[in-house]
Design a protein around this motif. Structure first.
Motif, PDB file in Angstrom:
ATOM      1  N   THR A  32       6.083 -29.305 -26.095  1.00 30.41           N
ATOM      2  CA  THR A  32       4.851 -30.057 -26.354  1.00 30.41           C
ATOM      3  C   THR A  32       3.626 -29.245 -25.956  1.00 30.41           C
ATOM      4  O   THR A  32       2.661 -29.125 -26.725  1.00 30.41           O
ATOM      5  N   ILE A  33       3.653 -28.675 -24.773  1.00 24.42           N
ATOM      6  CA  ILE A  33       2.514 -27.898 -24.280  1.00 24.42           C
ATOM      7  C   ILE A  33       2.351 -26.620 -25.098  1.00 24.42           C
ATOM      8  O   ILE A  33       1.233 -26.210 -25.405  1.00 24.42           O
ATOM      9  N   ASP A  53      -2.110 -24.365 -30.955  1.00 28.77           N
ATOM     10  CA  ASP A  53      -3.172 -24.959 -31.772  1.00 28.77           C
ATOM     11  C   ASP A  53      -4.549 -24.568 -31.255  1.00 28.77           C
ATOM     12  O   ASP A  53      -5.429 -24.183 -32.031  1.00 28.77           O
ATOM     13  N   LYS A  54      -4.741 -24.679 -29.955  1.00 27.86           N
ATOM     14  CA  LYS A  54      -6.058 -24.381 -29.362  1.00 27.86           C
ATOM     15  C   LYS A  54      -6.444 -22.914 -29.521  1.00 27.86           C
ATOM     16  O   LYS A  54      -7.622 -22.593 -29.645  1.00 27.86           O
ATOM     17  N   LEU A  55      -5.468 -22.024 -29.489  1.00 29.04           N
ATOM     18  CA  LEU A  55      -5.741 -20.591 -29.596  1.00 29.04           C
ATOM     19  C   LEU A  55      -5.528 -20.055 -31.010  1.00 29.04           C
ATOM     20  O   LEU A  55      -5.666 -18.851 -31.239  1.00 29.04           O
ATOM     21  N   GLY A  88       1.051 -12.261 -30.843  1.00 27.77           N
ATOM     22  CA  GLY A  88       0.111 -13.357 -31.061  1.00 27.77           C
ATOM     23  C   GLY A  88       0.784 -14.701 -31.227  1.00 27.77           C
ATOM     24  O   GLY A  88       0.355 -15.519 -32.037  1.00 27.77           O
ATOM     25  N   ALA A  89       1.830 -14.957 -30.441  1.00 32.05           N
ATOM     26  CA  ALA A  89       2.562 -16.223 -30.558  1.00 32.05           C
ATOM     27  C   ALA A  89       2.695 -16.901 -29.196  1.00 32.05           C
ATOM     28  O   ALA A  89       2.646 -16.257 -28.152  1.00 32.05           O
ATOM     29  N   VAL A  90       2.855 -18.213 -29.258  1.00 29.48           N
ATOM     30  CA  VAL A  90       3.238 -19.000 -28.091  1.00 29.48           C
ATOM     31  C   VAL A  90       4.715 -19.306 -28.277  1.00 29.48           C
ATOM     32  O   VAL A  90       5.119 -19.845 -29.307  1.00 29.48           O
ATOM     33  N   ILE A  91       5.519 -18.927 -27.285  1.00 31.43           N
ATOM     34  CA  ILE A  91       6.970 -19.028 -27.399  1.00 31.43           C
ATOM     35  C   ILE A  91       7.505 -19.949 -26.308  1.00 31.43           C
ATOM     36  O   ILE A  91       7.355 -19.664 -25.119  1.00 31.43           O
ATOM     37  N   ALA A 136      -2.175 -27.294 -20.626  1.00 35.50           N
ATOM     38  CA  ALA A 136      -2.465 -26.325 -21.693  1.00 35.50           C
ATOM     39  C   ALA A 136      -3.748 -25.558 -21.378  1.00 35.50           C
ATOM     40  O   ALA A 136      -3.804 -24.330 -21.545  1.00 35.50           O
ATOM     41  N   ASP A 137      -4.769 -26.257 -20.920  1.00 35.10           N
ATOM     42  CA  ASP A 137      -6.045 -25.606 -20.600  1.00 35.10           C
ATOM     43  C   ASP A 137      -5.893 -24.596 -19.462  1.00 35.10           C
ATOM     44  O   ASP A 137      -6.523 -23.537 -19.485  1.00 35.10           O
TER      45      ASP A 137
END
Length: 166
Positions: free
Chosen positions: A16-17, A23-25, A72-75, A156-157
């Motif tokens: 979820t996070i 999305d934010k980045l 450039g990915a969130v994994i 997330a922030d």
């Protein structure tokens, strides 16, 4: 590599996070467990039932190598990714690792109603799994983010702030 890698216990909110951070980045999002399920055509629970944990861990290690050139990915990783030191080495070469750390109480609360499709919980208690893995998460991570009593957005922030300062 300019990736964000999330590790932590089941119930820590990695998926979820991870989606929120991506999305934010405006980054690509990858969930290793979902990728394994798609590649195998089976759920994680079914892989454990049919082939055992060892086979699943092999698939996990193979996948971490396959995605090592991603940038450039969130994994989001599976909770047991840190059990194999080879995975830890590969992740450290692939991106910045964030441990989503939660208390036993917070994790239990987050997992309410979800334990049926968590194969590791069929053989072990949550506190036993946490005891085995917590040191591995801590030694693997570049950053430790507490999930206790925080919203997913706030977590997330914090990840984004730490990542951008690096």
């Amino acid at each position: 590599m300019n990736n964000i890698i999330l590790v932590g216990m089941m119930g820590s909110g990695k998926s979820t996070i991870g989606k929120i951070v991506a999305d934010k980045l405006n980054m690509k999002y990858m969930d290793l467990d979902q990728m394994i399920e798609q590649m195998q055509g089976l759920t994680i629970s079914r892989i454990f039932e049919m082939y055992g944990e060892e086979k699943f861990r092999t698939l996990e290690t193979d996948l971490i190598y396959k995605i090592s050139d991603v940038n450039g990915a969130v994994i989001s990783t599976g909770g047991g990714i840190v059990l194999n030191p080879v995975n830890t080495i590969q992740m450290k070469q692939t991106g910045t690792i964030f441990y989503l750390e939660g208390s036993l109480e917070q994790l239990r609360s987050n997992l309410e109603g979800e334990t049926d499709h968590r194969p590791m919980l069929k053989a072990n208690s949550l506190d036993t799994i946490l005891r085995v893995r917590s040191g591995l998460y801590t030694s693997t991570a570049h950053h430790i983010i507490s999930i206790n009593n925080q919203t997913k957005e706030a977590i997330a922030d914090q990840i984004i702030a730490a990542f951008q300062q690096a």
